[in-house]
Design a protein around this motif. Structure first.
Motif, PDB file in Angstrom:
ATOM      1  N   GLU A   1      42.357  45.988  34.727  1.00 54.14           N
ATOM      2  CA  GLU A   1      43.764  46.529  34.712  1.00 54.14           C
ATOM      3  C   GLU A   1      44.152  47.509  35.713  1.00 54.14           C
ATOM      4  OE1 GLU A   1      40.395  48.688  32.657  1.00 54.14           O
ATOM      5  OE2 GLU A   1      40.824  46.692  33.180  1.00 54.14           O
TER       6      GLU A   1
ATOM      7  N   SER B   1      43.434  39.526  37.246  1.00 55.31           N
ATOM      8  CA  SER B   1      44.402  40.300  36.280  1.00 55.31           C
ATOM      9  C   SER B   1      44.872  39.166  35.255  1.00 55.31           C
ATOM     10  CB  SER B   1      45.512  40.607  37.274  1.00 55.31           C
ATOM     11  OG  SER B   1      44.953  41.523  38.063  1.00 55.31           O
ATOM     12  N   GLU B   2      45.693  40.008  34.255  1.00 55.44           N
ATOM     13  CA  GLU B   2      46.676  39.056  33.321  1.00 55.44           C
ATOM     14  C   GLU B   2      47.720  38.706  33.793  1.00 55.44           C
ATOM     15  OE1 GLU B   2      48.728  43.018  31.204  1.00 55.44           O
ATOM     16  OE2 GLU B   2      46.703  42.272  30.432  1.00 55.44           O
TER      17      GLU B   2
ATOM     18  N   HIS C   1      50.683  41.010  34.833  1.00 56.51           N
ATOM     19  CA  HIS C   1      50.129  41.847  36.205  1.00 56.51           C
ATOM     20  C   HIS C   1      50.171  40.928  37.268  1.00 56.51           C
ATOM     21  CE1 HIS C   1      47.851  45.666  34.696  1.00 56.51           C
ATOM     22  NE2 HIS C   1      49.074  45.493  34.224  1.00 56.51           N
TER      23      HIS C   1
END
Length: 211
Positions: free
Chosen positions: A57, A99-100, A103
């Motif tokens: 994150e 990352s998600e 992002h």
């Protein structure tokens, strides 16, 4: 990579740990790094090492810091762009992988900005796209420029004039001002102001006579 040659290295690692998402935090650390310009190789190496260790994150935050450093330092020299771009080839794909989606989209946006503003070389941009496995944007910088040029070219072309056959003919005048010795060919019709505005937009508006 050893960073013992830079006395401020421990301080930089501490500052990276405390880095937050606020613009002020990013810009303050960016200016601090640029103050130590002659240690750009050391700062970029420490940045890369800490970025690879950071939780998923926080990876985007490290990229925003690198972005600010590279873009704001270019006016004084290209050492930061040169040194950080070397590590970006490893840091950015690694960050993208863990990352998600939200992002990831911001990372792609960063990459597009670096391409549009020519922060990184075309070769580096291409290599990053390959490692991230993402396609180039549909409209590249060259495509946009060509389209804009074509639009300006079309706008510069003169507006088509009305054919003589379709031009409104003047009605026969009974005014005594017309000379009896006028030739038999019809007089050239005056252009109506409304038609002037519709068919000849490039012309300047008619001036009213001085009183």
């Amino acid at each position: 990579m050893a960073d013992s040659s830079w006395s401020a290295a421990p301080s930089f690692r501490t500052k990276l740990e405390k880095l937050s998402e606020s613009a002020q935090s990013i810009q303050t650390l960016s200016h601090w790094v640029q103050y130590h310009r002659k240690f750009s190789k050391d700062s970029s190496a420490i940045w890369a090492r800490e970025a690879l260790r950071a939780p998923p994150e926080k990876r985007l935050l490290f990229l925003h810091l690198a972005n600010d450093i590279m873009q704001t330092s270019r006016r004084k020299g290209g050492e930061f762009v040169r040194d950080f771009s070397v590590h970006l080839l490893q840091v950015m794909p690694d960050a993208y992988a863990v990352s998600e989606e939200a992002h990831r989209a911001k990372m792609v946006r960063l990459l597009n900005i670096w391409e549009e503003r020519e922060v990184l070389t075309a070769e580096t941009i291409e290599e990053l796209r390959l490692r991230l496995a993402i396609p180039a944007p549909a409209s590249s910088k060259l495509t946009v420029s060509t389209s804009a040029l074509a639009h300006r070219s079309d706008a510069a072309k003169p507006s088509p004039r009305m054919p003589a056959a379709s031009s409104p003919r003047a009605l026969p005048s009974t005014s005594p001002r017309v000379s009896s010795h006028s030739p038999r060919s019809p007089l050239a019709p005056a252009v109506d102001p409304l038609l002037e505005e519709k068919f000849f937009p490039m012309r300047s508006p008619m001036r009213s006579p001085m009183r």
